[in-house]
Design an enzyme around this catalytic site. Structure first.
Site, PDB file in Angstrom:
ATOM      1  N   ASN A  85      22.534 -28.662  18.100  1.00 27.17           N
ATOM      2  CA  ASN A  85      22.017 -29.800  17.336  1.00 27.17           C
ATOM      3  C   ASN A  85      22.804 -30.000  16.057  1.00 27.17           C
ATOM      4  O   ASN A  85      23.405 -29.061  15.507  1.00 27.17           O
ATOM      5  CB  ASN A  85      20.517 -29.646  17.063  1.00 27.17           C
ATOM      6  CG  ASN A  85      20.144 -28.355  16.368  1.00 27.17           C
ATOM      7  OD1 ASN A  85      20.785 -27.308  16.536  1.00 27.17           O
ATOM      8  ND2 ASN A  85      19.080 -28.395  15.576  1.00 27.17           N
ATOM      9  N   LEU A  86      22.802 -31.240  15.585  1.00 24.45           N
ATOM     10  CA  LEU A  86      23.582 -31.611  14.412  1.00 24.45           C
ATOM     11  C   LEU A  86      22.785 -32.620  13.603  1.00 24.45           C
ATOM     12  O   LEU A  86      22.271 -33.595  14.161  1.00 24.45           O
ATOM     13  CB  LEU A  86      24.927 -32.191  14.842  1.00 24.45           C
ATOM     14  CG  LEU A  86      25.894 -32.653  13.758  1.00 24.45           C
ATOM     15  CD1 LEU A  86      27.342 -32.398  14.190  1.00 24.45           C
ATOM     16  CD2 LEU A  86      25.721 -34.144  13.443  1.00 24.45           C
ATOM     17  N   GLU A  87      22.669 -32.389  12.293  1.00 26.48           N
ATOM     18  CA  GLU A  87      21.920 -33.282  11.404  1.00 26.48           C
ATOM     19  C   GLU A  87      22.801 -33.701  10.232  1.00 26.48           C
ATOM     20  O   GLU A  87      23.704 -32.960   9.815  1.00 26.48           O
ATOM     21  CB  GLU A  87      20.685 -32.560  10.853  1.00 26.48           C
ATOM     22  CG  GLU A  87      19.732 -32.046  11.918  1.00 26.48           C
ATOM     23  CD  GLU A  87      18.775 -30.990  11.394  1.00 26.48           C
ATOM     24  OE1 GLU A  87      17.965 -30.484  12.201  1.00 26.48           O
ATOM     25  OE2 GLU A  87      18.839 -30.643  10.192  1.00 26.48           O
ATOM     26  N   HIS A  98      20.845 -34.113  19.290  1.00 22.18           N
ATOM     27  CA  HIS A  98      20.163 -32.978  19.875  1.00 22.18           C
ATOM     28  C   HIS A  98      21.150 -32.121  20.670  1.00 22.18           C
ATOM     29  O   HIS A  98      22.162 -32.612  21.169  1.00 22.18           O
ATOM     30  CB  HIS A  98      19.024 -33.460  20.769  1.00 22.18           C
ATOM     31  CG  HIS A  98      17.960 -34.199  20.019  1.00 22.18           C
ATOM     32  ND1 HIS A  98      16.615 -33.917  20.160  1.00 22.18           N
ATOM     33  CD2 HIS A  98      18.024 -35.209  19.114  1.00 22.18           C
ATOM     34  CE1 HIS A  98      15.905 -34.707  19.378  1.00 22.18           C
ATOM     35  NE2 HIS A  98      16.741 -35.506  18.740  1.00 22.18           N
ATOM     36  N   GLU A 100      21.010 -30.777  23.576  1.00 18.95           N
ATOM     37  CA  GLU A 100      21.184 -31.181  24.967  1.00 18.95           C
ATOM     38  C   GLU A 100      22.162 -32.354  25.073  1.00 18.95           C
ATOM     39  O   GLU A 100      23.009 -32.393  25.973  1.00 18.95           O
ATOM     40  CB  GLU A 100      19.833 -31.576  25.573  1.00 18.95           C
ATOM     41  CG  GLU A 100      18.839 -30.426  25.661  1.00 18.95           C
ATOM     42  CD  GLU A 100      17.975 -30.261  24.411  1.00 18.95           C
ATOM     43  OE1 GLU A 100      16.879 -29.709  24.533  1.00 18.95           O
ATOM     44  OE2 GLU A 100      18.409 -30.697  23.314  1.00 18.95           O
ATOM     45  N   CYS A 128      14.896 -35.870  24.439  1.00 18.71           N
ATOM     46  CA  CYS A 128      16.000 -35.348  25.244  1.00 18.71           C
ATOM     47  C   CYS A 128      15.721 -35.499  26.734  1.00 18.71           C
ATOM     48  O   CYS A 128      16.632 -35.774  27.513  1.00 18.71           O
ATOM     49  CB  CYS A 128      16.251 -33.881  24.911  1.00 18.71           C
ATOM     50  SG  CYS A 128      17.121 -33.665  23.347  1.00 18.71           S
TER      51      CYS A 128
END
EC number: 3.5.4.5
Length: 282
Positions: A85-87, A98, A100, A128
């Site tokens: 995941n990346l924010e 996300h 996935e 997802c």
């Protein structure tokens, strides 16, 4: 600064890298190496992926949640494709990718064979599950969470998908079988609902580093920004935005919208990054 900054590796993660004979977090493991590891450790591919999830999660960038999710996609050949995941630290919480989604695009970009399994260290959220449902292989996909295996239909019964909007075929690996030109890459972008395909290409000194493609969803909201996928690909390859000097945005002349403003907003937030943006309409 949005760089390749993550928390230090744990003893378990370092041990797993030693097992792989690497000092770098993997973005994918080719089928031959995966088969050799499975034979050496006497594991099935899904069990191997479960074991390697801490390495996938180490790719996560989570300044908002501090919740590290790792995902690994397995194709029919046994190759393993990592994602996390990346924010973004600014803006609304919708500015997130996300794990996935990251792993699935990573598999597509590496021209995977048919999708077989998805292994995750946290149960896929509804968002997802809806995104996965856009894939033509979704009905055959097995999902493994906490050593438990589920068919995708068990995770998303009574689903809404592309056929409900008249799209007979969703995202499939064949879209990514030919990637030798920008036009091929743009054609791989999946945008049947807006007719606005888009790809982003990060470059350094005229050479391509990574690229990404816009992927839409029948439920609209789970559509994935190519900008977030680009950041993910940069992270998975062990790079940072400081390695990039140019980002090309390739879009069609008849596109209803552009991803250039999203990219520019990011660069406005990090004024120390010396990155130029080239919008190329084709």
């Amino acid at each position: 600064m949005f760089t390749n900054s993550s928390k230090p590796l744990t003893a378990e993660q370092i041990s797993l890298l030693t097992m792989l004979g690497s000092d770098k977090l993997p973005e994918y493991i080719p089928a031959a190496k995966s088969a050799a590891l499975c034979k050496e450790l006497q594991l099935e591919p899904e069990a191997l992926a479960q074991k390697l999830l801490p390495l996938a999660a180490a790719h996560a960038v989570v300044p908002r949640s501090d919740f590290y999710v790792g995902a690994i996609v397995i194709d029919d050949n046994g190759a393993l494709y990592f994602g996390a995941n990346l924010e973004l630290e600014y803006g609304p919480l919708t500015n997130a990718l996300h794990a996935e989604q990251a792993a699935l695009f990573n598999a597509l970009r590496h021209q995977c064979s048919s999708l077989k399994s998805l292994v995750v260290n946290a149960a896929p959220c509804g968002y997802c599950r809806q995104f996965i449902n856009e894939f033509s292989d979704a009905a055959h996909l097995q999902v493994r969470v906490n050593h438990q295996q589920f068919s995708f239909e068990q995770l998303l019964p009574y689903s809404f998908g592309p056929k409900d909007l008249g799209q007979e075929q969703g995202i499939n690996v064949e879209r990514f079988s030919e990637l030798t030109s920008r036009q091929h890459q743009l054609s791989a972008s999946y945008a049947p609902y807006s007719s606005s395909p888009s790809i982003l290409v990060a470059k350094a000194k005229g050479q391509d580093l990574v690229w990404s493609a816009y992927l839409e969803n029948a439920a609209f909201s789970p559509s994935v920004s190519p900008f977030l996928l680009l950041l993910s690909q940069i992270k998975l390859q062990g790079l940072s935005m400081e390695n990039v000097d140019t980002i090309e945005v390739h879009e069609n002349t008849n596109a209803d919208f552009s991803f250039a403003p999203e990219l520019q907003l990011f660069l406005n937030h990090y004024p120390n990054l010396n990155i130029s943006v080239n919008l190329l309409v084709e």
